[in-house]
Design a protein around this motif. Structure first.
Motif, PDB file in Angstrom:
ATOM      1  N   TYR A 180      -7.802  11.043   5.928  1.00 14.69           N
ATOM      2  CA  TYR A 180      -6.671  11.434   5.840  1.00 14.69           C
ATOM      3  C   TYR A 180      -6.496  10.719   7.990  1.00 14.69           C
ATOM      4  N   TRP A 181      -7.787  11.542   8.073  1.00 16.77           N
ATOM      5  CA  TRP A 181      -8.170  11.663   9.471  1.00 16.77           C
ATOM      6  C   TRP A 181      -8.697  10.266  10.048  1.00 16.77           C
ATOM      7  N   LEU A 182      -9.691   9.701   8.804  1.00 15.60           N
ATOM      8  CA  LEU A 182     -10.375   8.181   8.861  1.00 15.60           C
ATOM      9  C   LEU A 182     -10.008   6.732   8.181  1.00 15.60           C
ATOM     10  N   LEU A 183      -7.989   7.555   7.956  1.00 18.90           N
ATOM     11  CA  LEU A 183      -7.222   6.092   7.896  1.00 18.90           C
ATOM     12  C   LEU A 183      -7.000   6.329   9.191  1.00 18.90           C
ATOM     13  N   GLN A 184      -5.942   7.347  10.386  1.00 18.08           N
ATOM     14  CA  GLN A 184      -5.518   7.707  10.685  1.00 18.08           C
ATOM     15  C   GLN A 184      -6.364   6.849  12.370  1.00 18.08           C
ATOM     16  N   ARG A 185      -7.349   7.106  12.402  1.00 14.15           N
ATOM     17  CA  ARG A 185      -8.597   5.989  12.818  1.00 14.15           C
ATOM     18  C   ARG A 185      -8.697   5.262  12.889  1.00 14.15           C
ATOM     19  N   ALA A 186      -8.404   4.221  11.886  1.00 13.28           N
ATOM     20  CA  ALA A 186      -8.626   2.918  11.780  1.00 13.28           C
ATOM     21  C   ALA A 186      -7.678   2.469  11.968  1.00 13.28           C
TER      22      ALA A 186
ATOM     23  N   MET B 254       0.716  -1.000  -0.007  1.00 17.12           N
ATOM     24  CA  MET B 254      -0.386   0.159  -0.018  1.00 17.12           C
ATOM     25  C   MET B 254       0.429   1.059  -0.032  1.00 17.12           C
ATOM     26  N   GLU B 255       1.497   1.089   1.341  1.00 16.26           N
ATOM     27  CA  GLU B 255       2.438   2.192   1.078  1.00 16.26           C
ATOM     28  C   GLU B 255       3.454   2.488  -0.746  1.00 16.26           C
ATOM     29  N   ALA B 256       3.949   1.184  -0.877  1.00 17.62           N
ATOM     30  CA  ALA B 256       4.706   1.165  -2.622  1.00 17.62           C
ATOM     31  C   ALA B 256       3.595   2.442  -3.316  1.00 17.62           C
ATOM     32  N   PHE B 257       2.203   1.270  -3.538  1.00 18.83           N
ATOM     33  CA  PHE B 257       1.517   2.480  -4.253  1.00 18.83           C
ATOM     34  C   PHE B 257       0.927   3.889  -4.220  1.00 18.83           C
ATOM     35  N   SER B 258       0.746   4.447  -2.619  1.00 19.33           N
ATOM     36  CA  SER B 258       0.458   6.037  -2.098  1.00 19.33           C
ATOM     37  C   SER B 258       1.572   6.132  -3.161  1.00 19.33           C
ATOM     38  N   ASP B 259       3.504   6.149  -2.879  1.00 17.55           N
ATOM     39  CA  ASP B 259       3.608   6.587  -3.111  1.00 17.55           C
ATOM     40  C   ASP B 259       3.994   6.835  -4.706  1.00 17.55           C
ATOM     41  N   GLY B 260       4.409   6.088  -5.396  1.00 19.36           N
ATOM     42  CA  GLY B 260       3.518   6.343  -7.088  1.00 19.36           C
ATOM     43  C   GLY B 260       2.554   6.615  -7.248  1.00 19.36           C
ATOM     44  N   VAL B 261       1.469   7.248  -6.537  1.00 21.13           N
ATOM     45  CA  VAL B 261       0.300   8.205  -6.861  1.00 21.13           C
ATOM     46  C   VAL B 261       0.634   9.302  -6.299  1.00 21.13           C
ATOM     47  N   LEU B 262       0.956   9.791  -5.329  1.00 17.37           N
ATOM     48  CA  LEU B 262       1.397  10.838  -5.034  1.00 17.37           C
ATOM     49  C   LEU B 262       2.775  11.567  -5.920  1.00 17.37           C
TER      50      LEU B 262
ATOM     51  N   MET C  62      -2.940  -5.315   7.352  1.00 17.03           N
ATOM     52  CA  MET C  62      -3.383  -4.923   6.618  1.00 17.03           C
ATOM     53  C   MET C  62      -5.129  -4.964   6.263  1.00 17.03           C
ATOM     54  N   ASN C  63      -5.301  -4.563   5.982  1.00 15.23           N
ATOM     55  CA  ASN C  63      -7.303  -5.076   5.797  1.00 15.23           C
ATOM     56  C   ASN C  63      -7.333  -4.422   4.404  1.00 15.23           C
ATOM     57  N   GLY C  64      -8.514  -4.529   3.110  1.00 13.20           N
ATOM     58  CA  GLY C  64     -10.235  -3.966   2.906  1.00 13.20           C
ATOM     59  C   GLY C  64      -9.916  -2.829   3.425  1.00 13.20           C
ATOM     60  N   ARG C  65     -10.312  -2.331   4.395  1.00 11.12           N
ATOM     61  CA  ARG C  65     -11.206  -0.701   5.649  1.00 11.12           C
ATOM     62  C   ARG C  65      -9.643  -0.297   5.390  1.00 11.12           C
ATOM     63  N   LEU C  66      -8.690  -0.813   5.966  1.00  9.60           N
ATOM     64  CA  LEU C  66      -7.677   0.167   5.857  1.00  9.60           C
ATOM     65  C   LEU C  66      -7.224   0.703   3.893  1.00  9.60           C
ATOM     66  N   MET C  67      -7.927   0.110   2.892  1.00 11.92           N
ATOM     67  CA  MET C  67      -6.961   0.196   1.697  1.00 11.92           C
ATOM     68  C   MET C  67      -7.938   0.936   0.924  1.00 11.92           C
ATOM     69  N   TRP C  68      -9.285   0.553   1.515  1.00 11.78           N
ATOM     70  CA  TRP C  68     -10.257   1.761   1.135  1.00 11.78           C
ATOM     71  C   TRP C  68     -10.433   3.183   1.687  1.00 11.78           C
ATOM     72  N   LEU C  69      -9.897   3.079   2.735  1.00 10.60           N
ATOM     73  CA  LEU C  69      -9.299   4.464   3.538  1.00 10.60           C
ATOM     74  C   LEU C  69      -8.665   4.864   2.806  1.00 10.60           C
TER      75      LEU C  69
ATOM     76  N   HIS D  36       4.965   7.994   7.685  1.00 10.32           N
ATOM     77  CA  HIS D  36       5.221   7.564   9.228  1.00 10.32           C
ATOM     78  C   HIS D  36       3.773   6.729   9.483  1.00 10.32           C
ATOM     79  N   LEU D  37       2.604   7.453   8.832  1.00  9.25           N
ATOM     80  CA  LEU D  37       1.515   6.513   9.662  1.00  9.25           C
ATOM     81  C   LEU D  37       1.763   5.053   9.623  1.00  9.25           C
ATOM     82  N   LEU D  38       2.328   5.158   8.310  1.00  9.01           N
ATOM     83  CA  LEU D  38       2.002   3.654   7.534  1.00  9.01           C
ATOM     84  C   LEU D  38       2.535   2.152   8.444  1.00  9.01           C
ATOM     85  N   HIS D  39       3.652   2.884   9.358  1.00  9.03           N
ATOM     86  CA  HIS D  39       4.967   1.792  10.149  1.00  9.03           C
ATOM     87  C   HIS D  39       3.833   1.582  11.085  1.00  9.03           C
ATOM     88  N   MET D  40       2.524   2.620  11.560  1.00  6.64           N
ATOM     89  CA  MET D  40       2.025   1.646  12.506  1.00  6.64           C
ATOM     90  C   MET D  40       1.019   0.628  12.230  1.00  6.64           C
TER      91      MET D  40
END
Length: 187
Positions: A114-120, A1-9, A65-72, A57-61
């Protein structure tokens, strides 16, 4: 997920810079007309950089990994992917009220995502973990939406005043969120 996100950014930043057209003239004065576009690009580049840094930093926590995190995460990336459009419109319109307000709305919804992802991710940690305790002290996360809302509302009074609130949010987040590093260090 981190690599995909880095690519999108990275693509988001690339799209923003591709919006620049080469000026007609061949001297420094030819760049003057690009001033609003350059300024809106700088705003957005800094914002995307802030998201990239804190997201990393957040993804290190993440424990599992689950579908909810991926969708958020995808929801966050969706809103961030609209930043190049609003950046271009705001720069092209020389910070007209509606493009500036829409820019603020997109940033506000991205912050909420971002807040929703952090809460999940927080839900994966026990209520007494150092991460949950540390992340509960989120003054930046509470102040940012207020500044974004103020920026949206002031865009119709003065887009430049609105820009001050965008800068304030960037300034408070420019130093990466140290809470996660502290929580990781206490493990």
């Amino acid at each position: 997920m981190e690599a995909f996100s880095d690519g999108v950014l990275a693509i988001i930043i690339t799209i923003m810079v591709l919006e620049f057209k080469v000026p007609e003239g061949h001297d420094w004065h030819a760049l003057v007309g690009l001033g609003p576009k350059i300024l809106s690009y700088i705003f957005s580049f800094v914002y995307i950089g802030i998201y990239w840094n804190n997201h990393h930093h957040l993804l290190h926590m993440v424990r599992t990994m689950n579908g909810r995190l991926m969708w958020l995460n995808l929801l966050l990336l969706f809103w961030l992917s609209l930043v190049p459009f609003t950046t271009a419109w705001m720069g092209e319109s020389q910070f007209a009220a509606t493009p500036t307000a829409l820019y603020g709305i997109i940033l506000m919804v991205a912050a909420f995502s971002y807040w929703l992802l952090q809460r999940a991710i927080l839900k994966q940690h026990s209520g007494d973990s150092s991460f949950v305790v540390t992340m509960g002290k989120d003054w930046k996360g509470k102040l940012s939406p207020l500044f974004y809302l103020t920026a949206v509302l002031t865009a119709y009074v003065s887009p430049w005043l609105s820009g001050v609130f965008f800068v304030l949010v960037a300034v408070i987040w420019f130093v990466p969120d140290q809470r996660i590093e502290r929580a990781l260090g206490s493990r």
